[in-house]
Scaffold this motif. Structure first.
Motif, mmCIF file in Angstrom:
data_model
loop_
_atom_site.group_PDB
_atom_site.id
_atom_site.type_symbol
_atom_site.label_atom_id
_atom_site.label_comp_id
_atom_site.label_asym_id
_atom_site.label_seq_id
_atom_site.Cartn_x
_atom_site.Cartn_y
_atom_site.Cartn_z
ATOM 1 N N ARG A 68 0.812 -1.213 0.000
ATOM 2 C CA ARG A 68 0.000 0.000 0.000
ATOM 3 C C ARG A 68 0.851 1.270 0.000
ATOM 4 O O ARG A 68 0.338 2.353 -0.239
ATOM 5 C CB ARG A 68 -0.929 -0.002 1.204
ATOM 6 N N CYS B 119 -0.748 4.937 12.635
ATOM 7 C CA CYS B 119 -1.761 4.834 11.574
ATOM 8 C C CYS B 119 -3.005 5.510 12.134
ATOM 9 O O CYS B 119 -3.945 4.862 12.606
ATOM 10 C CB CYS B 119 -2.009 3.352 11.241
ATOM 11 N N GLY C 125 -7.298 5.424 9.825
ATOM 12 C CA GLY C 125 -6.455 4.256 10.023
ATOM 13 C C GLY C 125 -6.866 3.437 11.238
ATOM 14 O O GLY C 125 -7.831 3.758 11.940
ATOM 15 N N HIS D 42 3.015 -1.236 8.724
ATOM 16 C CA HIS D 42 2.565 -1.700 10.039
ATOM 17 C C HIS D 42 3.567 -2.679 10.604
ATOM 18 O O HIS D 42 4.264 -3.364 9.856
ATOM 19 C CB HIS D 42 1.189 -2.372 9.920
ATOM 20 N N CYS E 113 -6.438 -3.512 9.084
ATOM 21 C CA CYS E 113 -6.443 -2.058 8.870
ATOM 22 C C CYS E 113 -7.304 -1.721 7.656
ATOM 23 O O CYS E 113 -7.124 -2.262 6.579
ATOM 24 C CB CYS E 113 -5.020 -1.552 8.653
HETATM 25 ZN ZN LIG Z 1 -3.510 0.852 9.928
#
Ligand SMILES: [Zn+2]
Length: 857
Positions: A12, A51, A57, A76, A85
């Motif tokens: 991501r 996050c 997040g 992460h 997440c």
């Molecule tokens: Zn996250």
């Protein structure tokens, strides 16, 4: 390095995080390059990245990952017990609501407003909007980063406005909401962020209708009582182009583009003055009148014009120019919506065009109305009015796009051959439908062929010419519809077309241009742009020197027979000419100076020819009491007196006649003509008229030599036209001594006058010398330039002094388009026109001619 169990998440490439805890509103951006990352870690450490929940997040810690071969990003931590997440915004702009919140808070504080930003969600994300309440200023400042739908927004605007007084909107994008705001206030504010290191800098844009949006850093803007003010907005306010009462206003009218050049307008002087109208906007005024869109009936409506455009009068019908739009208001309670037409400029229509619109009928004096149409500006379109009929009949079986493609293909072939083509020839190539096309349709087709117009790209439409090889009468309109500058006059258009044709030929690979759009006489003096400038200039200079010497001698002889002011002017012109000849030595090696010298030479030659009156070959017939070819020659006739027996000139005339008798059998015609000229000179100086016997003798020789020469000349002409059609360029200017006697000129003059009269009655389009020869049906030989002048002067002999010369209609070489006309004017005793004004003057004279001759038979 990468934990294989987390590969899925790492893809991501998370770029943003918050620092200081899972619910923090302090965003950071991770630098993409490893060396920047190292600096970043020195500043922020490794352990305080989250996050963040405000980023949508999961609230878990994030670790910066350093990569050399790909961009650095957050990931992460590997923790098998951690929940999934659902964060969707990973890129740099995913934290913009937090950056806006932080920066705007600081910016407001700097101006004395203690306001905390509040994040709002409309269902898209946590930060669809950021709100600031400025209690002192009773203002609600909203940054709408992700738009609501229009109706929700209107509801929000109304309720917020009711609750908090003033509300200032800043939009995240240029969308329907921003446009609605711009329609109400004259502007709308936009916001965007740009990455700068690990920060996102905030910029405010000022959106207005039809202009590029200027952007300013937030620091350059001010929060005032009347809202957020950008530097651009301050300018707009100074111009009075915006309204301050904002969203409470009814929006300015919306507008829809109308086809260009198709709406005409006439003022309604009897309309009642307008009450206030939602169509009335700052910087413009509304004028009631009659509007006629092409293909529609005439409707009574208002025209919105910029204040800077002079008021239209009821003397004219106007075509709307610039950006022509239909203005429409929202529905106003009880009144529905209203409309008007908006334009940037007006173009006056001439009488004929105005009459065609049905908005105007000529009153008594058509001619007074018949002034040239004003040209608003070069960028303004001057497209023709399309007749309703033009949109009626459909182009047979061929779709317009396909027709244009076919035509384009043919024209490319024509260009490659360095040729031009007529509609007639195109009918043979493309089919009968071309023949059936009305002119407006042909025009459209040509526009289509060259569309879209790329500046400096060769135009194919110029290759379609009339059967005389001249530009189409509506070429100017095609040009303006293509957005190319339309040359300011007929003459300029012709020159332009000739140059453009060459360019197109060149672009399609044809080297040797035949330039059929250029008058053939242009070939005699090569266009300076084509060849090496120095070589051709030098050649021209040689010719010009010879010409100048000859004219100076002639002028000296004329001066000897002249008295008073004319003699003085001659002396002066001779001095100037001699000085000019002397200067040749110093300019001959310098290109630019030589050019100037040539130009000056042209002027001086014109002056001399004008003062001399007629070419020297012309024998003053008034001197002969019993002349065989009686013909008044006012210019240089000495007072006739009886000849004295012992006049030395008479002896010379007799001797020369004897020489003619003896030697004609073995001497070239030119030589013999020179003898005849010499006879003429001595005859000019006779104290008394030449005795009858000698006069007859001279005339016998004149007619004999003329026959002989015209036979030679037709042979020459044939050879010249063979040369021309062989594509070697027309080299065949007439030899220097090849001059036409007065009688020849006078015989041709009526024919030329008739042709010019006919032309003036038809449409007044100028004619090149070559066309003139064609129209004269071969009667007109190649002529020495001076004879051309003499012939036109003779053709215009019957023209009253207060009327334009018919010779106005004879076009000349591309190199010196008005020289011939200039000389003819001088020859006819008209006032000289300064060079700079010649073109305009001539265009006006051509128009006057057309007026005068239109109804004259
Ligand atoms: Zn996250």
């Amino acid at each position: 390095m990468e934990d294989p169990t987390l590969g899925q998440i790492d893809t991501r490439l998370i770029q943003t995080a918050v620092i200081g805890g899972r619910d923090s509103d302090q965003p950071v951006i991770l630098p993409e390059q490893p060396h920047n990352l190292d600096e970043f870690i020195r500043q922020f450490g490794r352990d305080d990245f989250w996050c963040g929940t405000l980023l949508g997040g999961c609230g878990e810690p994030l670790r910066p990952k350093r990569y050399v071969t790909r961009v650095c990003h957050f990931a992460h931590e590997a923790d098998p017990g951690r929940g999934e997440c659902h964060r969707t915004t990973n890129s740099a702009d995913g934290a913009d609501h937090l950056f806006v919140k932080a920066h705007v808070t600081r910016w407001l504080a700097g101006q004395g407003h203690a306001a905390q930003g509040e994040l709002r969600s409309f269902g898209h994300c946590h930060g669809d909007a950021v709100d600031f309440r400025l209690r002192h200023a009773k203002t609600h400042l909203r940054f709408e980063l992700h738009p609501e739908d229009y109706r929700s927004w209107r509801r929000a605007a109304d309720s917020l406005g009711a609750r908090e007084g003033r509300i200032e909107w800043v939009f995240g994008r240029d969308d329907a909401l921003a446009r609605d705001m711009a329609a109400r206030r004259g502007y709308a504010l936009l916001v965007r962020c740009e990455t700068e290191g690990n920060d996102r800098r905030v910029f405010i844009g000022t959106l207005t209708d039809g202009k590029k949006t200027p952007w300013a850093p937030l620091e350059d803007c001010r929060m005032t009582e009347s809202g957020l003010v950008t530097p651009a907005l301050e300018e707009l306010r100074a111009e009075g182009a915006v309204r301050d009462d904002g969203i409470g206003c009814e929006p300015f009218p919306g507008s829809v583009a109308l086809p260009r050049g198709q709406v005409v307008f006439a003022v309604d002087t009897e309309a009642a003055p307008l009450a206030s109208s939602p169509l009335d906007v700052p910087g413009r005024r509304l004028i009631p009148g009659f509007v006629k869109p092409a293909g529609s009936r005439i409707v009574r409506a208002c025209l919105s014009l910029p204040d800077t455009v002079p008021a239209p009068t009821d003397q004219y019908v106007y075509q709307l120019a610039g950006s022509v739009r239909l203005l429409v208001t929202d529905v106003v309670e009880g009144n529905g919506s209203s409309w008007a037409v908006r334009a940037d400029a007006l173009v006056r229509l001439n009488g004929l065009e105005a009459e065609r619109t049905g908005l105007w009928r000529p009153s008594v004096a058509l001619d007074e109305k018949y002034v040239p149409a004003a040209r608003a500006s070069s960028t303004c379109e001057r497209a023709p009015l399309t007749e309703p009929a033009a949109s009626g009949p459909k182009t047979p079986e061929t779709a317009p796009g396909k027709a244009a493609d076919e035509l384009r293909k043919v024209l490319e072939g024509v260009a490659a051959k360095g040729a031009t083509i007529t509609w007639g020839e195109l009918t043979e190539r493309l089919g009968r439908w071309v023949h059936d096309l009305p002119n407006p349709k042909r025009q459209e087709l040509l526009v289509e062929v060259d569309r879209p117009r790329v500046p400096d790209h060769p135009l194919l439409s110029v290759l379609v010419v009339t059967h005389l090889g001249r530009p189409l009468p509506y070429l100017g309109q095609v040009l303006s519809r293509l957005g190319a500058a339309e040359p300011a006059s007929e003459f300029a258009l012709q020159q332009w077309a000739a140059a453009e044709t060459k360019k197109t030929h060149g672009a399609y690979g044809h080297r040797r241009t035949r330039a059929s759009a250029a008058p053939p006489s242009a070939a005699k003096r090569p266009a300076t742009g084509e060849r090496a400038p120095i070589g051709s200039d030098l050649k021209q200079a040689h010719r010009r020197r010879a010409e100048m010497r000859e004219k100076l001698e002639e002028a000296a002889r004329t001066r000897a027979r002249t008295k008073g002011a004319r003699a003085q002017r001659l002396s002066q012109a001779i001095r100037q000419g001699e000085e000019h000849l002397r200067r040749y030595e110093e300019v001959r090696s310098r290109g630019r100076a030589l050019r100037d010298w040539l130009g000056e030479g042209d002027r001086l030659l014109g002056l001399l020819i004008g003062l001399i009156g007629r070419p020297i070959t012309v024998t003053p017939a008034r001197a002969e009491r019993r002349a065989v070819a009686p013909e008044p020659k006012p210019a240089k006739a000495p007072e006739p007196k009886p000849v004295e027996k012992k006049d030395p000139n008479l002896r010379k005339v007799r001797r020369l006649l004897g020489e003619l008798d003896r030697t004609h059998g073995h001497r070239p015609t030119q030589d013999l003509l020179r003898l005849l000229d010499e006879i003429g000179k001595h005859r000019d100086q006779l104290a008394r008229p030449l005795p009858a016997a000698e006069t007859k003798h001279v005339e016998r020789w004149r007619s004999r030599l003329e026959d002989r020469r015209s036979a030679e000349r037709s042979a020459q002409a044939a050879a010249a036209s063979r040369n021309a059609s062989a594509g070697t360029g027309r080299t065949a200017g007439p030899p220097r001594d090849d001059r036409l006697p007065t009688e020849g000129i006078d015989k041709l003059a009526p024919t030329v006058r008739d042709i010019l009269k006919e032309l003036a009655r038809a449409d007044g389009t100028p004619l090149s010398w070559g066309d003139l020869r064609l129209r004269a049906g071969g009667q007109l030989p190649f002529l020495h330039p001076d004879d051309q002048v003499a012939l036109l002067v003779a053709a215009d002999r019957g023209t009253p002094g207060n009327e334009p010369l018919l010779s106005t209609l004879v076009d000349h070489s591309v190199a010196a388009p008005h020289r011939l006309y200039h000389l003819v004017r001088l020859g006819c005793g008209r006032e000289p026109v300064p060079d700079a004004e010649l073109e305009t003057h001539r265009a006006m004279e051509a128009l006057r001619l057309r007026q005068i001759w239109r109804y004259r038979r």
